[in-house]
Scaffold this motif. Structure first.
Motif, PDB file in Angstrom:
ATOM      1  N   ASN A  51      -7.225  -8.576  -5.026  1.00  0.00           N
ATOM      2  CA  ASN A  51      -6.818  -8.822  -3.649  1.00  0.00           C
ATOM      3  C   ASN A  51      -7.833  -9.683  -2.908  1.00  0.00           C
ATOM      4  O   ASN A  51      -7.482 -10.695  -2.294  1.00  0.00           O
ATOM      5  CB  ASN A  51      -6.644  -7.498  -2.914  1.00  0.00           C
ATOM      6  CG  ASN A  51      -6.438  -7.691  -1.428  1.00  0.00           C
ATOM      7  OD1 ASN A  51      -7.335  -7.410  -0.639  1.00  0.00           O
ATOM      8  ND2 ASN A  51      -5.273  -8.197  -1.060  1.00  0.00           N
ATOM      9  N   VAL A  96      -3.245  -9.917  -5.700  1.00  0.00           N
ATOM     10  CA  VAL A  96      -2.518  -8.743  -5.217  1.00  0.00           C
ATOM     11  C   VAL A  96      -2.387  -8.846  -3.704  1.00  0.00           C
ATOM     12  O   VAL A  96      -3.400  -8.935  -3.008  1.00  0.00           O
ATOM     13  CB  VAL A  96      -3.261  -7.444  -5.596  1.00  0.00           C
ATOM     14  CG1 VAL A  96      -2.619  -6.244  -4.933  1.00  0.00           C
ATOM     15  CG2 VAL A  96      -3.297  -7.278  -7.101  1.00  0.00           C
ATOM     16  N   PHE A 146       0.315  -4.488  -0.732  1.00  0.00           N
ATOM     17  CA  PHE A 146       0.348  -3.765  -1.991  1.00  0.00           C
ATOM     18  C   PHE A 146      -0.917  -2.916  -2.164  1.00  0.00           C
ATOM     19  O   PHE A 146      -0.868  -1.808  -2.705  1.00  0.00           O
ATOM     20  CB  PHE A 146       0.496  -4.768  -3.136  1.00  0.00           C
ATOM     21  CG  PHE A 146       0.932  -4.138  -4.416  1.00  0.00           C
ATOM     22  CD1 PHE A 146       2.207  -3.595  -4.526  1.00  0.00           C
ATOM     23  CD2 PHE A 146       0.068  -4.076  -5.499  1.00  0.00           C
ATOM     24  CE1 PHE A 146       2.598  -3.002  -5.711  1.00  0.00           C
ATOM     25  CE2 PHE A 146       0.470  -3.482  -6.680  1.00  0.00           C
ATOM     26  CZ  PHE A 146       1.737  -2.940  -6.789  1.00  0.00           C
ATOM     27  N   VAL A 206      -0.348   0.210  -0.360  1.00  0.00           N
ATOM     28  CA  VAL A 206       0.595   1.080  -1.080  1.00  0.00           C
ATOM     29  C   VAL A 206      -0.113   1.800  -2.220  1.00  0.00           C
ATOM     30  O   VAL A 206       0.004   3.019  -2.391  1.00  0.00           O
ATOM     31  CB  VAL A 206       1.792   0.257  -1.627  1.00  0.00           C
ATOM     32  CG1 VAL A 206       2.624   1.109  -2.582  1.00  0.00           C
ATOM     33  CG2 VAL A 206       2.644  -0.260  -0.486  1.00  0.00           C
ATOM     34  N   ILE A 207      -0.899   1.051  -2.979  1.00  0.00           N
ATOM     35  CA  ILE A 207      -1.622   1.652  -4.105  1.00  0.00           C
ATOM     36  C   ILE A 207      -2.599   2.718  -3.604  1.00  0.00           C
ATOM     37  O   ILE A 207      -2.687   3.826  -4.150  1.00  0.00           O
ATOM     38  CB  ILE A 207      -2.396   0.567  -4.888  1.00  0.00           C
ATOM     39  CG1 ILE A 207      -1.415  -0.392  -5.568  1.00  0.00           C
ATOM     40  CG2 ILE A 207      -3.328   1.195  -5.908  1.00  0.00           C
ATOM     41  CD1 ILE A 207      -0.731   0.169  -6.772  1.00  0.00           C
ATOM     42  N   TRP A 239      10.814   2.413  -3.600  1.00  0.00           N
ATOM     43  CA  TRP A 239      11.820   1.428  -3.961  1.00  0.00           C
ATOM     44  C   TRP A 239      13.205   1.872  -3.481  1.00  0.00           C
ATOM     45  O   TRP A 239      13.931   1.109  -2.846  1.00  0.00           O
ATOM     46  CB  TRP A 239      11.806   1.238  -5.481  1.00  0.00           C
ATOM     47  CG  TRP A 239      12.907   0.354  -5.963  1.00  0.00           C
ATOM     48  CD1 TRP A 239      13.046  -0.976  -5.710  1.00  0.00           C
ATOM     49  CD2 TRP A 239      14.030   0.755  -6.749  1.00  0.00           C
ATOM     50  NE1 TRP A 239      14.189  -1.443  -6.302  1.00  0.00           N
ATOM     51  CE2 TRP A 239      14.820  -0.408  -6.953  1.00  0.00           C
ATOM     52  CE3 TRP A 239      14.441   1.957  -7.315  1.00  0.00           C
ATOM     53  CZ2 TRP A 239      15.999  -0.376  -7.680  1.00  0.00           C
ATOM     54  CZ3 TRP A 239      15.606   1.983  -8.050  1.00  0.00           C
ATOM     55  CH2 TRP A 239      16.383   0.819  -8.228  1.00  0.00           C
TER      56      TRP A 239
END
Ligand SMILES: Nc1ncnc2c1ncn2[C@@H]1O[C@H](COP(=O)(O)OP(=O)(O)OP(=O)(O)O)[C@@H](O)[C@H]1O
Ligand SMILES: [Mg+2]
Lengths: 413, 244
Positions: free
Chosen positions: A36, A47, A51, A54-55, A327
C-alpha cells in the motif's frame, strides 16, 4: 502418500496451525502495508487504501475468533456475549480518540460534541483519564476483563453451564446495549463515538496511519494466537479440554473447575477488548449496535465454520465469513442473513469440525470425539456418576453365576 | 483408634425419598472394605456424600479428623479421597498418558499448571502405573477409543497416581473378562495397607476374593457388617437378596 511426504506431514502436524497464522500475520503486518505505502499506485501489486482498512478490520475479527475458540473450542463454554467485550474495548479506545479531538469538534468545545449537544457542562468522572492513550489502552483490557471475571465468577460458581450459560450471556450483551443506547449513560447514545481526528498525534485520515494500524492488527493477531497456543499447549490447557469433555471427573481429579473456567473466560474477554481497541481507530466509529445479541452469535458462527479447537481455524473462519459478508451485503443485501443461517446449519450438521476438518487439520480431540459421537455412545458430562437411567439387573448374593452375568449387563447400561 | 473415615448418622433425601437413612459407617486406616447391596441400596449415594458430590440432608462426615461434610469436591480430593465412578469415566479426547498426567498427585492451581513440566519422578510414576494397569503399549491412544475394560483400568490407574489415602471404587470389574477381574483383584488387594479402599461390587466371586470385611447396605441402612462368611449366612441378608 510417499513415506517422505508422510514424514514431512507428521513433523509439520503440530506446527501447521501456527504456520497458517504466521503466514496470515506476515501478509497483514508486512505485505499489505508495504504494497500500500511503498509500491507505486501504477503497479499491479499496489493495495488500495480502502483495502488496507478492510484487511485490518478483518484481522481484528480474527483475534476475537481466536479468543472465542479458547473458551468454546477448548473449554466448552459457548459465549454469546463476546461482541460485548469487543465493543467495550472499542469504547475505551473510542473515548481516548474523542478526547484527542480537542477543540476541533463541531462546537469547538473542550467537551466531546455529543456532550455539548446534550448541554453537559463538564466531563463525567468516568471519562477522566481517557485523555491519555496508556490509560485508555489499559482500560480497553481491564474493563472487559473485570466484567467478564465478575460475571463469570457468579455464573460458574452457581454451576450455570451449557445452553443456560449461553442464554445468560445473550441477556448480558442485550442489557449492555440498551444501557449504551441511552444518551444519559454518557457514551454518545445510539450514535456512539465517532468523527475521530488523530491517534497519538497522527491523523487517522492519512493512509500511512491506516497502514500502520493494519500492521499492528496483524501483530496483535500473532500475539493473541501465541498466547492462546501457549495456554492450550500447557497442562492447564489439557485441564480445559478435559473439563469440556467430562467436567465432574475433572473435579474429582482435584481441580477447581471454577478457577480454570474463569481463567480462560477472562483471558478471552481481555483479548476481545484488545481487538476492539485495534478495531475502532481503523473503522472510525463505535456504537451500541456492535453489542447486538446477533453480533455475538455471528462470532460463534465464524468459529464453527472455521473449526473449533484449532485456533487457526477460528481465524480462518472469521476471515472467510466476513469476506463473504462484505461481498454479499454489497451484491445481494437481502440474502446475507439467509446465507449465514444456512451456513451455520450446514456446518453444524455436516461438518462439526469446520473447514479445518475438511482439509484434514482438525484437532485430535475432535477426530476422536466425532468418531465417538455415534448414536448410543454418549460422552455427555451430565451422565457421569448420576444414577443410571437403566439400572443394572438385580443381583443375588447367593447365586454367584447370576451376579457375574449381571456384571456384564451393568457394563452395557 | 485410627478411624480414617467416619460417616455419622447421615441421611440423604431426594424429595422425601431416603437414599441414605441415618447411616453410620467407620473405616480404619489401611482397611479394604467391600460394600454390597441390591440396586438402589444407596452405595453410590454414600460415595457421593463422602466425595462432596451430594450434600447430606443431615449428619456428618469426618475424614482424617476433619469435618468434610460441606467441603467442595476438589478440596476433598486434595485431602486425599480418590474416586472411581460406576460408569468408567476417562477423558476421551486425551491420550492414556495424558489422562494419567492430569490425575497426578500435586498442585492443581491454574498458575502452576500453565507452566508445569513433568518431572522425572512424575514420569516414572506414570510409566510404573501404565505397566501395572497393562496399558503401556496404548499410552498414546485416545482414551475414548479404549475398550470398556481398558477404560476401567485406566480409571483405576488415574486413582493410583493421585495417591489418595482413601480410594472409593464403584464397580471396578463390570465388563471385564475373568483374567482381567483376577488382575484387578490383585491390584486392589495390593493397595490395602498403604491405602484404605472401599470397593462397591456386585460380582460376588470378586468380593469373596478380596474382602476382609463386608458391609451390606439395604434401603439406605447398614443391614449387616462383618467377615464375608458371617454376612452370607445372615438370615436377614439372605432374605433381602432373595426377596429382591
Ligand atoms: N439425584 C438423585 N435424585 C433422586 N433420586 C436419586 C438420586 N440419586 C440417587 N437416587 C436414588 O437413590 C437410591 C440409591 O441410589 P444409588 O445410586 O446410591 O444406589 P446403588 O446402591 O449405587 O445402586 P446400584 O447397584 O444400582 O448402583 C436409588 O433409588 C436412586 O434412584
Ligand atoms: Mg451405584
Amino acid at each position: 502418500m510417499t513415506p517422505a511426504l508422510a514424514r514431512l506431514r507428521a513433523w509439520l502436524g503440530p506446527h501447521l496451525n501456527t504456520g497458517i497464522i504466521a503466514i496470515l500475520c506476515v501478509i497483514v503486518s508486512i505485505v499489505v502495508p508495504i504494497c500500500n505505502a511503498v509500491v507505486p499506485e501504477s503497479s499491479a501489486l499496489h493495495v488500495p487504501d480502502f483495502f488496507v482498512t478492510v484487511i485490518g478490520k478483518l484481522t481484528c475479527y480474527a483475534i476475537v475468533a481466536v479468543a472465542m475458540d479458547l473458551v468454546w473450542g477448548y473449554a466448552g463454554i459457548l459465549s454469546l456475549c463476546h461482541a460485548l467485550f469487543f465493543a467495550l474495548g472499542g469504547y475505551a479506545m473510542g473515548m481516548y480518540l474523542m478526547r484527542s479531538i480537542g477543540k476541533q469538534g463541531m462546537y469547538a468545545s473542550d467537551l466531546p460534541d455529543f456532550m455539548v449537544f446534550l448541554d453537559w457542562k463538564e466531563l463525567p468522572w468516568y471519562w477522566y483519564g481517557f485523555d491519555h492513550f496508556w490509560f485508555a489502552a489499559l482500560m480497553a483490557l481491564l474493563v472487559p476483563g473485570v466484567i467478564a471475571y465478575v460475571f463469570g465468577f457468579f455464573a460458574f460458581r452457581s454451576r450455570i453451564g451449557g445452553v443456560y450459560f449461553s442464554i445468560v450471556t445473550q441477556a448480558l450483551t442485550f442489557a449492555a446495549m440498551l444501557l449504551f443506547f441511552r444518551n444519559a449513560t454518557g457514551f454518545g447514545g445510539n450514535n456512539g463515538l465517532t468523527d475521530f481526528k488523530r491517534i497519538l498525534g497522527y491523523p487517522l485520515r492519512e493512509p500511512s496511519t491506516r497502514a500502520v494500524l493494519c500492521a499492528l492488527a496483524g501483530a496483535g493477531l500473532a500475539l493473541a494466537y501465541a498466547l492462546c497456543r501457549a495456554v492450550v499447549g500447557s497442562r492447564a490447557g489439557r485441564v480445559l479440554t478435559a473439563m469440556r469433555d467430562v467436567e465432574p471427573k475433572v473435579r474429582f481429579c482435584g481441580y477447581d473447575t471454577v478457577r480454570y473456567k474463569l481463567f480462560a473466560w477472562t483471558l478471552s474477554a481481555v483479548l476481545c477488548g484488545f481487538a476492539g481497541a485495534l478495531y475502532v481507530p481503523q473503522v472510525g466509529i463505535i456504537n451500541p449496535s456492535e453489542m447486538q445479541p446477533s453480533s455475538s452469535v455471528e462470532i460463534a458462527i465464524w468459529v464453527a465454520v472455521g473449526g473449533r479447537g484449532t485456533l487457526a481455524g477460528a481465524a480462518i473462519g472469521a476471515l472467510l465469513v466476513n469476506g463473504l459478508k462484505s461481498w454479499l451485503t454489497a451484491a445481494f443485501p437481502a440474502a446475507w442473513l439467509y446465507v449465514l443461517g444456512t451456513l451455520f446449519v450446514v456446518v453444524t450438521l455436516a461438518m462439526p469440525g469446520g473447514i479445518m476438518q475438511l482439509i484434514g487439520m482438525g484437532p485430535r480431540a475432535w477426530n476422536v470425539l466425532s468418531r465417538f459421537r455415534t448414536p448410543g455412545v454418549k460422552v455427555d458430562a451430565s451422565v457421569v456418576g448420576s444414577p443410571s437411567s437403566a439400572p443394572p439387573p438385580a443381583v443375588t448374593l447367593v447365586d454367584d453365576k447370576a451376579s457375574s452375568a449381571s456384571a456384564g449387563g451393568a457394563a452395557g447400561s | 483408634m485410627s478411624a480414617l473415615l467416619k460417616v455419622d448418622d447421615v441421611t440423604v433425601s431426594f424429595d422425601g425419598f431416603r437414599a441414605l437413612d441415618h447411616l453410620t459407617l467407620t473405616l480404619e486406616a489401611g482397611e479394604l472394605r467391600c460394600l454390597v447391596g441390591p440396586n438402589g441400596a444407596g452405595k453410590t449415594t454414600l460415595q457421593d456424600v463422602i466425595t462432596g458430590k451430594t450434600r447430606p440432608t443431615s449428619g456428618k462426615v469426618h475424614f482424617d479428623g476433619r469435618d468434610i461434610t460441606r467441603l467442595p469436591e476438589h478440596v476433598i480430593v486434595g485431602l486425599g479421597v480418590g474416586r472411581k465412578f460406576q460408569r468408567p469415566t476417562v477423558f476421551p479426547g486425551h491420550t492414556v498418558f495424558e489422562n494419567l498426567e492430569l490425575s497426578l498427585h500435586g498442585s492443581k492451581a491454574v498458575t502452576r499448571n500453565l507452566f508445569a513440566r513433568l518431572t522425572a519422578e512424575e514420569r516414572q510414576a506414570i510409566d510404573g502405573t501404565l505397566d501395572l494397569i497393562g496399558l503401556s503399549d496404548l499410552r498414546a491412544k485416545a482414551a475414548g477409543l479404549l475398550s470398556h475394560g481398558q477404560k476401567q483400568w485406566l480409571e483405576i490407574g488415574m486413582l493410583l497416581v493421585q495417591q489418595p489415602k482413601l480410594l472409593l471404587v464403584d464397580e471396578p470389574v463390570a465388563g471385564m473378562t475373568q483374567a482381567e477381574i483376577e488382575r484387578t483383584a490383585e491390584i486392589l488387594a495390593s493397595l490395602a495397607g498403604k491405602h484404605t479402599v472401599v470397593v462397591v461390587e456386585h460380582d460376588m466371586d470378586f468380593v469373596r476374593s478380596i474382602a476382609r470385611t463386608v458391609t451390606v447396605l439395604h434401603e439406605g441402612r447398614v443391614l449387616a457388617e462383618g467377615p464375608m462368611k458371617d454376612v452370607q449366612a445372615d438370615p436377614q441378608v439372605i432374605e433381602v437378596y432373595l426377596g429382591a
